[in-house]
Design a protein around this motif. Structure first.
Motif, short mmCIF file in Angstrom:
data_model
loop_
_atom_site.label_atom_id
_atom_site.label_comp_id
_atom_site.label_asym_id
_atom_site.label_seq_id
_atom_site.Cartn_x
_atom_site.Cartn_y
_atom_site.Cartn_z
N THR A 128 25.94 25.84 43.42
CA THR A 128 26.51 25.94 42.08
C THR A 128 25.81 24.98 41.12
OG1 THR A 128 28.67 26.59 42.94
CG2 THR A 128 28.60 25.70 40.70
N CYS A 129 25.68 23.73 41.55
CA CYS A 129 24.99 22.73 40.72
C CYS A 129 23.53 23.13 40.48
CB CYS A 129 25.05 21.36 41.39
SG CYS A 129 26.72 20.67 41.55
N ARG A 176 19.18 24.57 37.13
CA ARG A 176 17.85 25.19 37.20
C ARG A 176 17.64 26.22 36.11
NH1 ARG A 176 13.69 26.05 40.72
NH2 ARG A 176 12.70 28.10 40.69
N TYR A 177 18.65 27.04 35.82
CA TYR A 177 18.48 28.16 34.88
C TYR A 177 19.17 27.85 33.55
CZ TYR A 177 17.14 30.64 39.12
OH TYR A 177 16.52 31.01 40.29
N THR A 216 26.04 27.35 30.02
CA THR A 216 27.04 27.73 29.02
C THR A 216 28.21 26.74 29.09
OG1 THR A 216 28.23 29.16 30.56
CG2 THR A 216 26.41 30.15 29.32
N PRO A 217 29.05 26.69 28.06
CA PRO A 217 30.21 25.80 28.12
C PRO A 217 31.10 26.03 29.35
CG PRO A 217 29.91 26.60 25.89
CD PRO A 217 28.93 27.34 26.73
N PHE A 235 22.31 33.04 42.72
CA PHE A 235 22.50 32.33 43.98
C PHE A 235 21.41 32.65 44.99
CE2 PHE A 235 26.92 30.48 44.89
CZ PHE A 235 26.93 29.85 43.66
N ARG A 236 21.06 33.93 45.11
CA ARG A 236 20.11 34.33 46.15
C ARG A 236 18.75 33.67 46.00
NH1 ARG A 236 19.86 40.58 47.33
NH2 ARG A 236 22.02 40.05 47.84
N PRO A 237 18.08 33.76 44.82
CA PRO A 237 16.78 33.08 44.70
C PRO A 237 16.87 31.57 44.84
CG PRO A 237 17.53 33.91 42.56
CD PRO A 237 18.43 34.50 43.59
#
Length: 333
Positions: free
Chosen positions: A59-60, A65-66, A71-72, A321-323
């Protein structure tokens, strides 16, 4: 909370006069050095740790990374993931160690304060982050025109910082009441091996536990329930989904509320039992020991299941999540 001191209070004082060696004397008042359920609890905790550490770390990583994920709403998820990681990485090992070696507490007075402060802070931060996330979701669905003005990145950062500061401040009262406690001297000798980290003035601790149960469980539970009910009603009324989806629009929200209550209720029941049972019988002690184990499992389970509930329900998170997981695996190799 160390269950050894509860066992000490439940032991008949007349037995203290029997001539025992130190090991027998400590076992009489503080119970066995290692919890009899250490092995199954250890295995359960390790499974929860692996699932929770992977989910919260991903999650972090996805949010950091992206840029499109920054977003808020996802800032609240990031803060929640950080608090959950702290619970799993720092809280769980300490609890497992205490189950393996109930006494003595080796970190001293400062370590006792630090352990209590850390544990209380991350507990409060997790609950406040879940509540803040619910408020943000409510504003986004029920008052979409206010989203651009209210739920901005800068606003989210200020709220998150305030939540962590508030969590630290609320952790201070309970922390200040803790310290290292030892069994009183007997047979003309002291027992430093009986040292445990425990609350000292119990009457004030009881009041603090009652207040924190109201403001960090009952009130958040009420707020989250009402907000998700309003979200479900709004989605149903405006028919933003198909008829089948609208009928099930209460599903995810109901799950979130149910999981929050299920995971946190045993934790607060455990603390209230320890605070407000004055006379401990053998039956009380057995019930409390079971509640204590169950509360620990569900408490850590909450930190492990949050990424599944809040992130995997999002299509965009599933896509990211996958990449991210593949990149992490390649770096490990």
């Amino acid at each position: 909370m160390n269950i050894s001191w509860v066992r000490a209070n439940a032991t008949a004082q007349v037995l203290a006069e029997i001539c025992l060696n130190e090991t027998e004397y400590l076992a009489l008042f503080l119970g066995p050095l290692t919890s009899p359920v250490f092995l199954p609890v250890c295995v359960t905790f390790l499974i929860i740790f692996v699932v929770g550490a992977m989910g919260n770390t991903l999650t972090c990583a996805v949010i950091v990374r992206y840029k499109v994920m920054q977003t808020p709403t996802n800032y609240y998820l990031l803060s929640l993931a950080v608090s959950d990681l702290l619970v799993l990485v720092l809280g769980m090992p300490l609890e497992l160690y205490e189950m393996w070696q109930n006494y003595p507490f080796l970190l001293g007075e400062g370590g006792c304060y630090f352990k209590t402060f850390l544990f209380e802070t991350v507990c409060f931060a997790s609950i406040l982050n879940v509540t803040a996330l619910s408020v943000e979701r409510y504003v986004a669905v029920v008052h979409p025109l206010k989203v651009k003005h209210v739920t901005t990145r800068a606003h989210a950062k200020r709220v998150i910082l305030s939540l962590w500061v508030l969590s630290m401040l609320c952790a201070v009262p309970n922390t200040s009441l803790h310290g290292v406690v030892m069994l009183p001297p007997k047979f003309g000798r002291e027992f430093p091996q009986s040292a445990i980290c425990l609350v000292k003035p119990t009457w004030m601790y009881n009041l603090i536990i009652l207040v924190t149960t109201v403001f960090f469980f009952l009130l958040p539970m009420l707020i989250i329930s009402v907000l998700y009910l309003l979200i479900g009603l709004r989605l149903h009324r405006e028919r933003v989904m198909s008829m089948v989806e609208a009928t099930s629009s209460f599903g995810p929200e109901s799950v979130l509320v149910a999981v929050f209550g299920l995971c946190w209720a045993p934790f607060h029941v455990d603390r209230l039992m320890w605070s407000y049972i004055d006379t401990w019988s053998v039956q009380h002690l057995k019930i409390f020991e079971h509640v204590h184990i169950i509360s620990g499992v569900f408490f850590y389970l909450s930190s492990a299941i949050n990424p599944i509930l809040y992130n995997l329900m999002s299509t965009r998170f599933r896509e990211m999540f996958r990449p991210t997981a593949c990149i992490t695996c390649e770096k490990v190799k």
